[in-house]
Every structure is written in C-alpha cells, then in structure tokens.
Design a protein around this motif. Structure first.
Motif, PDB file in Angstrom:
ATOM      1  N   TYR A   1       0.809  -1.220   0.000  1.00 29.68           N
ATOM      2  CA  TYR A   1       0.000   0.000   0.000  1.00 29.68           C
ATOM      3  C   TYR A   1       0.843   1.271   0.000  1.00 29.68           C
ATOM      4  O   TYR A   1       1.976   1.284   0.471  1.00 29.68           O
ATOM      5  N   VAL A   2       0.207   2.336  -0.479  1.00 25.55           N
ATOM      6  CA  VAL A   2       0.759   3.688  -0.428  1.00 25.55           C
ATOM      7  C   VAL A   2      -0.106   4.480   0.544  1.00 25.55           C
ATOM      8  O   VAL A   2      -1.331   4.345   0.543  1.00 25.55           O
ATOM      9  N   VAL A   3       0.535   5.300   1.363  1.00 21.30           N
ATOM     10  CA  VAL A   3      -0.179   6.170   2.293  1.00 21.30           C
ATOM     11  C   VAL A   3       0.281   7.594   2.012  1.00 21.30           C
ATOM     12  O   VAL A   3       1.473   7.897   2.111  1.00 21.30           O
ATOM     13  N   GLU A   4      -0.661   8.443   1.653  1.00 16.57           N
ATOM     14  CA  GLU A   4      -0.352   9.818   1.260  1.00 16.57           C
ATOM     15  C   GLU A   4      -0.900  10.803   2.283  1.00 16.57           C
ATOM     16  O   GLU A   4      -2.096  10.790   2.589  1.00 16.57           O
ATOM     17  N   GLY A   5      -0.038  11.625   2.831  1.00 15.80           N
ATOM     18  CA  GLY A   5      -0.487  12.696   3.716  1.00 15.80           C
ATOM     19  C   GLY A   5      -0.715  12.246   5.144  1.00 15.80           C
ATOM     20  O   GLY A   5      -0.232  11.208   5.595  1.00 15.80           O
ATOM     21  N   HIS A   6      -1.494  13.045   5.863  1.00 21.83           N
ATOM     22  CA  HIS A   6      -1.655  12.920   7.309  1.00 21.83           C
ATOM     23  C   HIS A   6      -2.719  11.893   7.720  1.00 21.83           C
ATOM     24  O   HIS A   6      -3.651  12.200   8.453  1.00 21.83           O
ATOM     25  N   VAL A   7      -2.565  10.673   7.250  1.00 23.10           N
ATOM     26  CA  VAL A   7      -3.500   9.585   7.568  1.00 23.10           C
ATOM     27  C   VAL A   7      -3.244   9.120   9.005  1.00 23.10           C
ATOM     28  O   VAL A   7      -2.097   8.818   9.363  1.00 23.10           O
ATOM     29  N   PRO A   8      -4.287   9.056   9.848  1.00 28.20           N
ATOM     30  CA  PRO A   8      -4.099   8.568  11.217  1.00 28.20           C
ATOM     31  C   PRO A   8      -3.618   7.114  11.255  1.00 28.20           C
ATOM     32  O   PRO A   8      -3.998   6.294  10.419  1.00 28.20           O
ATOM     33  N   ALA A   9      -2.797   6.816  12.260  1.00 27.94           N
ATOM     34  CA  ALA A   9      -2.256   5.460  12.426  1.00 27.94           C
ATOM     35  C   ALA A   9      -3.372   4.426  12.515  1.00 27.94           C
ATOM     36  O   ALA A   9      -3.253   3.336  11.954  1.00 27.94           O
ATOM     37  N   GLN A  10      -4.468   4.756  13.187  1.00 28.86           N
ATOM     38  CA  GLN A  10      -5.557   3.781  13.337  1.00 28.86           C
ATOM     39  C   GLN A  10      -6.143   3.400  11.981  1.00 28.86           C
ATOM     40  O   GLN A  10      -6.571   2.262  11.783  1.00 28.86           O
ATOM     41  N   ASP A  11      -6.153   4.311  11.035  1.00 26.62           N
ATOM     42  CA  ASP A  11      -6.666   3.993   9.701  1.00 26.62           C
ATOM     43  C   ASP A  11      -5.680   3.126   8.929  1.00 26.62           C
ATOM     44  O   ASP A  11      -6.079   2.245   8.163  1.00 26.62           O
ATOM     45  N   ILE A  12      -4.390   3.353   9.127  1.00 27.38           N
ATOM     46  CA  ILE A  12      -3.370   2.504   8.499  1.00 27.38           C
ATOM     47  C   ILE A  12      -3.463   1.094   9.068  1.00 27.38           C
ATOM     48  O   ILE A  12      -3.418   0.108   8.329  1.00 27.38           O
ATOM     49  N   GLN A  13      -3.641   0.977  10.374  1.00 28.63           N
ATOM     50  CA  GLN A  13      -3.772  -0.334  11.000  1.00 28.63           C
ATOM     51  C   GLN A  13      -5.031  -1.047  10.503  1.00 28.63           C
ATOM     52  O   GLN A  13      -5.012  -2.260  10.255  1.00 28.63           O
ATOM     53  N   ARG A  14      -6.106  -0.316  10.327  1.00 34.24           N
ATOM     54  CA  ARG A  14      -7.338  -0.906   9.780  1.00 34.24           C
ATOM     55  C   ARG A  14      -7.113  -1.365   8.337  1.00 34.24           C
ATOM     56  O   ARG A  14      -7.558  -2.453   7.946  1.00 34.24           O
ATOM     57  N   LEU A  15      -6.412  -0.553   7.544  1.00 36.54           N
ATOM     58  CA  LEU A  15      -6.077  -0.925   6.159  1.00 36.54           C
ATOM     59  C   LEU A  15      -5.328  -2.257   6.141  1.00 36.54           C
ATOM     60  O   LEU A  15      -5.662  -3.159   5.369  1.00 36.54           O
ATOM     61  N   LEU A  16      -4.347  -2.403   7.012  1.00 36.96           N
ATOM     62  CA  LEU A  16      -3.551  -3.629   7.054  1.00 36.96           C
ATOM     63  C   LEU A  16      -4.365  -4.825   7.530  1.00 36.96           C
ATOM     64  O   LEU A  16      -4.142  -5.948   7.088  1.00 36.96           O
ATOM     65  N   ALA A  17      -5.306  -4.595   8.421  1.00 39.44           N
ATOM     66  CA  ALA A  17      -6.142  -5.683   8.934  1.00 39.44           C
ATOM     67  C   ALA A  17      -7.184  -6.131   7.913  1.00 39.44           C
ATOM     68  O   ALA A  17      -7.418  -7.318   7.731  1.00 39.44           O
ATOM     69  N   GLU A  18      -7.803  -5.172   7.229  1.00 35.81           N
ATOM     70  CA  GLU A  18      -8.896  -5.495   6.298  1.00 35.81           C
ATOM     71  C   GLU A  18      -8.397  -5.863   4.906  1.00 35.81           C
ATOM     72  O   GLU A  18      -9.077  -6.564   4.176  1.00 35.81           O
ATOM     73  N   ARG A  19      -7.229  -5.359   4.508  1.00 38.50           N
ATOM     74  CA  ARG A  19      -6.607  -5.657   3.210  1.00 38.50           C
ATOM     75  C   ARG A  19      -7.540  -5.412   2.012  1.00 38.50           C
ATOM     76  O   ARG A  19      -7.713  -6.289   1.157  1.00 38.50           O
ATOM     77  N   PRO A  20      -8.147  -4.217   1.897  1.00 39.55           N
ATOM     78  CA  PRO A  20      -9.013  -3.970   0.748  1.00 39.55           C
ATOM     79  C   PRO A  20      -8.207  -3.899  -0.546  1.00 39.55           C
ATOM     80  O   PRO A  20      -6.997  -3.640  -0.525  1.00 39.55           O
ATOM     81  N   ALA A  21      -8.875  -4.119  -1.663  1.00 35.69           N
ATOM     82  CA  ALA A  21      -8.239  -4.077  -2.980  1.00 35.69           C
ATOM     83  C   ALA A  21      -8.143  -2.633  -3.443  1.00 35.69           C
ATOM     84  O   ALA A  21      -8.865  -2.197  -4.346  1.00 35.69           O
ATOM     85  N   VAL A  22      -7.231  -1.877  -2.821  1.00 34.57           N
ATOM     86  CA  VAL A  22      -6.993  -0.480  -3.177  1.00 34.57           C
ATOM     87  C   VAL A  22      -5.496  -0.268  -3.294  1.00 34.57           C
ATOM     88  O   VAL A  22      -4.704  -1.072  -2.801  1.00 34.57           O
ATOM     89  N   ARG A  23      -5.110   0.825  -3.951  1.00 32.85           N
ATOM     90  CA  ARG A  23      -3.684   1.179  -4.043  1.00 32.85           C
ATOM     91  C   ARG A  23      -3.203   1.763  -2.732  1.00 32.85           C
ATOM     92  O   ARG A  23      -2.073   1.550  -2.320  1.00 32.85           O
ATOM     93  N   GLY A  24      -4.093   2.556  -2.074  1.00 28.46           N
ATOM     94  CA  GLY A  24      -3.664   3.147  -0.823  1.00 28.46           C
ATOM     95  C   GLY A  24      -4.695   4.070  -0.219  1.00 28.46           C
ATOM     96  O   GLY A  24      -5.857   4.114  -0.648  1.00 28.46           O
ATOM     97  N   LEU A  25      -4.246   4.811   0.798  1.00 25.62           N
ATOM     98  CA  LEU A  25      -5.066   5.792   1.503  1.00 25.62           C
ATOM     99  C   LEU A  25      -4.426   7.168   1.364  1.00 25.62           C
ATOM    100  O   LEU A  25      -3.203   7.288   1.294  1.00 25.62           O
ATOM    101  N   ALA A  26      -5.280   8.195   1.386  1.00 29.51           N
ATOM    102  CA  ALA A  26      -4.767   9.562   1.289  1.00 29.51           C
ATOM    103  C   ALA A  26      -5.618  10.516   2.113  1.00 29.51           C
ATOM    104  O   ALA A  26      -6.839  10.355   2.205  1.00 29.51           O
ATOM    105  N   VAL A  27      -4.954  11.493   2.708  1.00 27.24           N
ATOM    106  CA  VAL A  27      -5.609  12.669   3.275  1.00 27.24           C
ATOM    107  C   VAL A  27      -5.067  13.824   2.450  1.00 27.24           C
ATOM    108  O   VAL A  27      -3.937  14.265   2.651  1.00 27.24           O
ATOM    109  N   PRO A  28      -5.855  14.286   1.470  1.00 23.45           N
ATOM    110  CA  PRO A  28      -5.375  15.374   0.606  1.00 23.45           C
ATOM    111  C   PRO A  28      -5.143  16.656   1.397  1.00 23.45           C
ATOM    112  O   PRO A  28      -5.842  16.947   2.369  1.00 23.45           O
TER     113      PRO A  28
END
Length: 183
Positions: free
Chosen positions: A102-129
């Motif tokens: 995954y790619v994480v762009e910007g000020h994404v909270p740690a809890q959302d990154i941990q949720r991303l890793l736990a759920e493993r959705p089919a996305v490129r990444g998360l971003a807070v523009p």
C-alpha cells in the motif's frame, strides 16, 4: 500501476492470528514472545518526506507512538516519487509512505493505516489530501477541521474514514517540529 495479486488465505490467516494476539485472544502463556511475533507481522513503513518538512516529522512521531515501525527517507524530489507510486494529483499532500503493498499519502491517522492492514481492501492506498488542521502531525491545540481519509485505486475513490476530532496517541514532544513552512 498496482496489479492485483490472486487472493491467498495464508496472508489473511496470518493477519487474523496477529489481530487475535493483539486483542488478547490468541491463547495463554504466550507472554512477550506473542507480542514480538505480532510486531514482526506488521510491515515496516517507509516514509518519504522533504528534508525540511516539520509536520512530516510530527506525523512520524504519531505513527511510532501508535506502534508502527517507521523508516524515514529524506527525498528532495517528491512529485516524481508520488507519480511512480500511483498517487493521483488531486490526493497529494506533503509526504508519502509505503507499507506492504500500500501507499499512504499525507496525514492519515495510524488507526486507519492499521485498519487498512487488517482489512486488506483491494486499493492502491489511503490519502488525506492537503494538510487539514488537527490531522496527525498538523495539531494546533484542540482545533480540528473535519477531514476524510480516501481509499484510492486508479481513478476510483472511496471514503475510508472521516475524522472531526483528534485521533490516536499524541506525542506532545513534536511541538518543535510543527513549523509547516518547509514544504
């Protein structure tokens, strides 16, 4: 472009075991060994940032305070890096990170990154523009401008999380890093 891999139960099983251990449901007698195994299961996050960015340092402090292992790379040419990692122009912020696939762009909270890793959705990444006030690394007292965490895959966008208050463990020692003028 990020390619989808075939679904395998092995990674999902490993994450399930790790989450159960974190929740204290992984059985008895594991002691510190179980905690070490869980920590090893979470990939190291690599954060790319401008050498002069203070809020990026504050965001890294937030990640570490919330249990993520982070390596920092000072990168003077961020835009080519963001492009090579598939971060859409309208979702870009000051720093970019990779963790696992995954790619994480910007000020994404740690809890959302941990949720991303736990759920493993089919996305490129998360971003807070942009750089919303009150997001991790952009704290200014108790002020929080509501913001969204966007999951992205190519041109597809989904709201992954919404925040309107301070999130996660804050490391108040980073107040000296909050000179946001270094972008």
């Amino acid at each position: 472009m990020h390619q989808q891999r075939p679904v395998s139960w092995r990674p999902h099983w490993a994450w399930m075991v790790a989450l159960l251990a974190v929740a204290g449901l992984g059985g008895c007698g594991g002691g510190d060994k179980g905690a070490a195994e869980v920590q090893a299961a979470v990939p190291v996050m690599t954060v790319y940032k401008s050498p002069t960015c203070g809020c990026c340092v504050a965001w890294v402090d937030h990640l570490r305070a919330n249990g993520l292992t982070v390596e920092v790379v000072d990168e003077p040419q961020m835009n080519p890096l963001k492009g090579s990692l598939g971060v859409p122009g309208d979702l870009r912020s000051c720093h970019t990170a990779t963790i696992g696939d995954y790619v994480v762009e910007g000020h994404v909270p740690a809890q959302d990154i941990q949720r991303l890793l736990a759920e493993r959705p089919a996305v490129r990444g998360l971003a807070v523009p942009g750089m919303p006030i009150g997001s991790p690394g952009m704290e200014m007292g108790d002020r929080v401008d509501p913001y969204e965490v966007i999951a992205f895959q190519g041109e597809q966008r989904t709201v992954f999380a919404q925040h309107s208050e301070l999130v996660g463990a804050a490391d108040k020692s980073h107040a000296d890093h909050l000179d946001h003028s270094g972008h």
